[in-house]
Design a protein around this motif. Structure first.
Motif, short mmCIF file in Angstrom:
data_model
loop_
_atom_site.label_atom_id
_atom_site.label_comp_id
_atom_site.label_asym_id
_atom_site.label_seq_id
_atom_site.Cartn_x
_atom_site.Cartn_y
_atom_site.Cartn_z
N TYR A 34 3.37 8.82 3.75
CA TYR A 34 3.94 8.48 2.44
C TYR A 34 3.60 9.52 1.38
O TYR A 34 4.35 9.69 0.42
N LYS A 35 2.47 10.20 1.55
CA LYS A 35 2.19 11.31 0.62
C LYS A 35 3.27 12.37 0.77
O LYS A 35 3.76 12.91 -0.23
N GLY A 36 3.62 12.68 1.99
CA GLY A 36 4.67 13.67 2.23
C GLY A 36 6.03 13.20 1.72
O GLY A 36 6.76 13.96 1.07
N LEU A 37 6.35 11.95 1.98
CA LEU A 37 7.59 11.38 1.46
C LEU A 37 7.60 11.48 -0.07
O LEU A 37 8.58 11.90 -0.68
N GLY A 38 6.48 11.08 -0.66
CA GLY A 38 6.38 11.06 -2.12
C GLY A 38 6.53 12.45 -2.72
O GLY A 38 7.26 12.64 -3.70
N ARG A 39 5.89 13.42 -2.09
CA ARG A 39 5.97 14.79 -2.60
C ARG A 39 7.41 15.31 -2.55
O ARG A 39 7.89 15.95 -3.48
N ALA A 40 8.08 15.03 -1.45
CA ALA A 40 9.47 15.50 -1.33
C ALA A 40 10.37 14.76 -2.31
O ALA A 40 11.28 15.36 -2.88
N CYS A 41 10.11 13.47 -2.51
CA CYS A 41 10.92 12.72 -3.49
C CYS A 41 10.78 13.37 -4.86
O CYS A 41 11.76 13.53 -5.59
N GLU A 42 9.56 13.71 -5.19
CA GLU A 42 9.27 14.38 -6.46
C GLU A 42 10.03 15.72 -6.53
O GLU A 42 10.70 16.02 -7.51
N ALA A 43 9.90 16.50 -5.47
CA ALA A 43 10.49 17.85 -5.46
C ALA A 43 12.02 17.80 -5.60
O ALA A 43 12.61 18.65 -6.26
N PHE A 44 12.64 16.81 -4.97
CA PHE A 44 14.11 16.79 -4.96
C PHE A 44 14.69 15.77 -5.94
O PHE A 44 15.90 15.55 -5.96
N ARG A 83 0.82 -1.20 0.00
CA ARG A 83 0.00 0.00 0.00
C ARG A 83 0.86 1.26 0.00
O ARG A 83 0.60 2.21 -0.74
N LEU A 84 1.89 1.27 0.82
CA LEU A 84 2.75 2.45 0.90
C LEU A 84 3.48 2.67 -0.43
O LEU A 84 3.64 3.81 -0.88
N ALA A 85 3.90 1.57 -1.04
CA ALA A 85 4.62 1.68 -2.32
C ALA A 85 3.78 2.42 -3.35
O ALA A 85 4.31 3.13 -4.21
#
Ligand SMILES: Nc1ncnc2c1ncn2[C@@H]1O[C@H](COP(=O)(O)OP(=O)(O)OP(=O)(O)O)[C@@H](O)[C@H]1O
Ligand SMILES: Nc1ncnc2c1ncn2[C@@H]1O[C@H](COP(=O)(O)OP(=O)(O)OP(=O)(O)O)[C@@H](O)[C@H]1O
Lengths: 337, 337
Positions: B109-119, A14-16
């Motif tokens: 994970y939304k926050g992680l994902g957004r930062a991964c995208e940004a950086f 789910r997290l992935a």
């Protein structure tokens, strides 16, 4: 929703799904023992992380700091080995209560250092933070493949042989002994000591995977046995979309394990199947190559044993020593939630 | 010995001494923002790890899960940027109490994902474990340099200019506001909100470092401001074996920071010097290149400011706005023990 409804693997899937964007250099993301990233030079980088948490993964009353340091490196080296890669470098995050003694940390680093030496890893950095109460060690290890030769969970084909290195069950039984200090165990104390040590100081099959990666043997898939033979075989089979027959009579059991099971009325096969943390390599091989492989491991030091066969029909058929055939549904094993 | 006698940095130096063997491919081990490993292709891999522990680094009453995810990525991307490298991929270890709700993890994970995208980072894997009580997030990030161009803490020479990106002090003041919910603050609530956000959602200067790495500007050393301007400047100077003059009047302060300091009788300079977690780049540059650099950052979006000068004489001379010169002994900043 609560975590226990989803379980560890449901949660990871789910997290992935929240993770965006993948560069074309990501050869493999979430879902194998390591992620794989392509290097400009033409071989692959593999990366894995494994954390050990006090009171979840270890108990400072029964493990020495040296053993803890060793194990943190070994469990990660095992994941790197399971990809057919050689460990190269690692970073470690230490979370330590403020009351920790420096001597304890010195000893922990001796264990880390020894394991780094044994598995050919450079510890190049990390982070050190204080925690409110419990110890935490999180290690990330990077490895490299030989050219582009990669072993993954996916690739097993019907008819392939299933093999494993070393012996199975020792660590699980060692843990059971550690966790029942009040119990009167029958059999030899030296056997029990051996089993406990297999739990606290596991090895990682770094040399063995290098030998396979260098060879022309057609290894078709690989995983390391961390969650338990049944469960990890399940991961490999579902990634490969095949099934298997697993032969109880062929499972490689150590003498201390067999003796302790017999003397204490324990079901050796069940324990070997369900118990985790053996850190052995479980892999499949084109059946025509089995003889050659077994020959190449004669006098090598590490036993390699065929324990079953891949089948087209999905699911695992557990062929008992008495000849009965059982279909395994949900293989036992460790789930964090 | 107890940890508090040794301190965080004394401890790290001591632990590093236990680590054996270094492959020639380790260009830099312990002691900079990232370790550096040479890739076969001719550029460098850099690697860093940073962990966030509940109740030590964050408080779930004041930070959202999205912010926590974002920050975990940003603080590591900042270390990668401080080497002049571009973030590439990361693995995350999550330690979560069993009572955690799945919804909380989705938001994380939304926050992680957004930062991964940004950086520009791919999150390629990790580990998920349960913890007895507190949350733990540990992220390891890998980056790559442009060819072999690397910025390190070592290299500043007497006469070089000291510069930094962005503004300093916002995060520390934001944290102070978060930690004193009972206090009556004067000044604008919008200002305070801005400062809090700078603490909870820091940025990482990934684009800025790429611009510098691509340029011909002679950057001689670099570090990111995580522990505090005074302390991190100290790290850079001691690695370079030089000293500095630091000009209070030149420190880049944001309007919300200045206003909130003035309205609440806080010493802006002291706070800017001692406070941590700005995640700005602090670097030195051949003085002849300062004009060219400042010109290239006009209309760029991120301010860059000269805040002092490297001196041959070791130690930091803090030149106050009123003209007084103070020698800083032990710069304030965060120490875990
Ligand atoms: N437990 C550890 N084992 C090995 N190396 C460590 C450990 N903790 C920290 N280090 C190394 O020590 C150096 C300083 O660590 P520190 O955490 O202060 O790094 P930093 O990047 O300067 O700070 P920050 O993490 O606040 O950005 C780094 O090179 C880091 O990799
Ligand atoms: N929090 C997480 N975020 C992203 N990926 C994760 C996370 N936790 C685990 N993973 C990934 O999910 C997959 C399965 O994780 P798991 O920890 O079971 O790995 P494993 O290597 O099979 O087991 P072990 O850690 O016991 O060796 C791996 O690819 C891992 O990188």
């Amino acid at each position: 929703m609560d975590l226990d409804r989803l379980g560890e693997f449901g949660l990871i899937a789910r997290l992935a799904s929240h993770i965006p964007h993948r560069s074309r250099r990501v050869v493999k993301g979430i879902g194998d023992d390591c992620a794989v990233y392509s290097q400009p030079g033409g071989n692959y980088l593999v990366v894995t992380a494994d954390a050990l948490i006090e009171s979840v993964h270890f108990d400072l009353n029964t493990t020495t700091p040296e053993q803890l340091g060793w194990k943190t490196v070994a469990v990660n080296a095992s994941d790197v080995a399971a990809m057919g890669a050689a460990p190269r470098f690692a970073v470690v995050t230490l979370g330590i209560p403020k009351t920790t003694k420096v001597n304890f940390l010195d000893r922990l680093y001796k264990g880390l250092g020894r394991a780094c030496e044994a598995f050919g890893v450079d510890l190049v950095g990390g982070d050190t933070v204080s925690t409110p109460e419990h110890w935490m060690l999180s290690l990330t290890m990077l490895g490299e493949t030989r050219k582009k030769r990669l072993f993954t969970r996916k690739g097993a084909k019907a008819g392939d042989a299933i093999l494993m290195t070393g012996t199975v069950g020792d660590s699980a039984l060692g843990l059971q002994i550690l966790k029942s200090p009040g119990k009167k165990w029958s059999g030899s104390p030296a056997d029990r000591k051996h089993l406990i040590q297999r739990h606290l100081e596991p090895t990682a099959r770094v040399k063995e995977t290098a030998k396979l990666a260098k060879s022309r043997l057609r290894v078709t898939s690989m995983i390391d046995v961390s969650d338990g033979l049944g469960q990890d075989l399940g991961h490999l089979l579902s990634a490969s979309e095949v099934g298997a027959e697993l032969w109880e009579a062929s499972l490689p059991l150590s003498k201390p394990f067999e003796n302790t099971c017999i003397k204490n009325g324990l079901e050796a096969g069940e324990l070997a199947l369900g118990g985790g943390e053996d850190y052995e390599l479980l892999f499949t091989l084109k059946s025509e190559d089995v003889k050659k492989l077994l020959r190449s491991f004669v006098n090598y030091g590490t036993p390699v044993t065929q324990i079953g066969e891949v089948t087209a029909r999905q699911g695992v058929v557990w062929v008992r020593t008495n000849g009965r055939r059982q279909t395994l549904r949900k293989p036992a094993g460790f789930n964090h939630f």
